[in-house]
Design a protein around this motif. Structure first.
Motif, mmCIF file in Angstrom:
data_model
loop_
_atom_site.group_PDB
_atom_site.id
_atom_site.type_symbol
_atom_site.label_atom_id
_atom_site.label_comp_id
_atom_site.label_asym_id
_atom_site.label_seq_id
_atom_site.Cartn_x
_atom_site.Cartn_y
_atom_site.Cartn_z
ATOM 1 N N LYS A 16 0.849 -1.192 0.000
ATOM 2 C CA LYS A 16 0.000 0.000 0.000
ATOM 3 C C LYS A 16 0.881 1.237 0.000
ATOM 4 O O LYS A 16 1.990 1.211 0.531
ATOM 5 N N GLY A 17 0.336 2.312 -0.556
ATOM 6 C CA GLY A 17 1.056 3.578 -0.516
ATOM 7 C C GLY A 17 0.112 4.745 -0.698
ATOM 8 O O GLY A 17 -0.944 4.610 -1.309
ATOM 9 N N VAL A 90 5.543 2.492 -1.843
ATOM 10 C CA VAL A 90 4.619 1.601 -1.145
ATOM 11 C C VAL A 90 5.329 0.882 -0.003
ATOM 12 O O VAL A 90 6.541 0.675 -0.035
ATOM 13 N N GLU A 135 -3.126 0.440 -3.940
ATOM 14 C CA GLU A 135 -3.119 -0.854 -3.261
ATOM 15 C C GLU A 135 -2.776 -1.921 -4.286
ATOM 16 O O GLU A 135 -3.304 -1.906 -5.407
#
Length: 167
Positions: A16-17, A90, A135
């Motif tokens: 995730k980021g 991420v 994501e």
């Protein structure tokens, strides 16, 4: 934990980021402005992808610049399209490279908005802010412990039910 462990392969979020970006864009207008009266952004479209093992968000939006010109009794609105590519940092849930089968999903937390607009003899400078999230879902393995104990619910299998009970 017991020695009775099973591995289940499933799809889950593996990285995730989120990124808040402020960018400055320069636009040439058809007429030199006397004053900038407003600026707004519309038609924001984006998609996520992994290019050369780097997660990216590729998008476009329209910038509408409202300005006065000549004797300040006349005003115009010009629309310019902006294309952007944001490399996303991420956090990985596990140490692995991204694969072609991974699914990438982008989400816009904060739509692009104009922070400031200024002009000089040559062009108009607009500062725009937006916040995006990415994501990455991929195949991963989870481990679960399997217990071979009898459950309380197993006792109900031996009970006979009288269908005429409620009559």
């Amino acid at each position: 934990m017991s020695n009775n462990i099973r591995e289940i392969y499933t799809k889950a979020i593996v990285a995730k980021g989120k990124k808040l970006s402020k960018n400055t864009y320069n636009f040439n207008l058809s007429t030199l402005p006397n004053d900038i009266l407003g600026c707004w952004i519309s038609n924001h479209h984006y998609e996520a992808a992994i290019k050369n093992r780097v997660p990216k968000i590729i998008g476009t939006f329209d910038v509408h610049i409202w300005y006065s010109c000549h004797d300040e009794l006349d005003s115009q609105v010009e629309k310019h399209q902006v294309t952007y590519i944001d490399d996303m940092q991420v956090s990985k849930k596990e140490n692995r490279e991204f694969e072609m089968s991974d699914q990438v999903k982008a989400r816009c937390f904060e739509k692009p908005k104009c922070l400031s607009a200024s002009f000089n003899q040559q062009n108009v400078t607009i500062e725009i802010e937006k916040e995006m999230q990415i994501e990455i879902s991929g195949e991963t393995c989870i481990k679960v412990e399997v217990k071979n104990e009898e459950e309380v619910w197993d006792e109900f299998d031996d009970i006979e039910i009288n269908p005429d009970f409620i009559k």
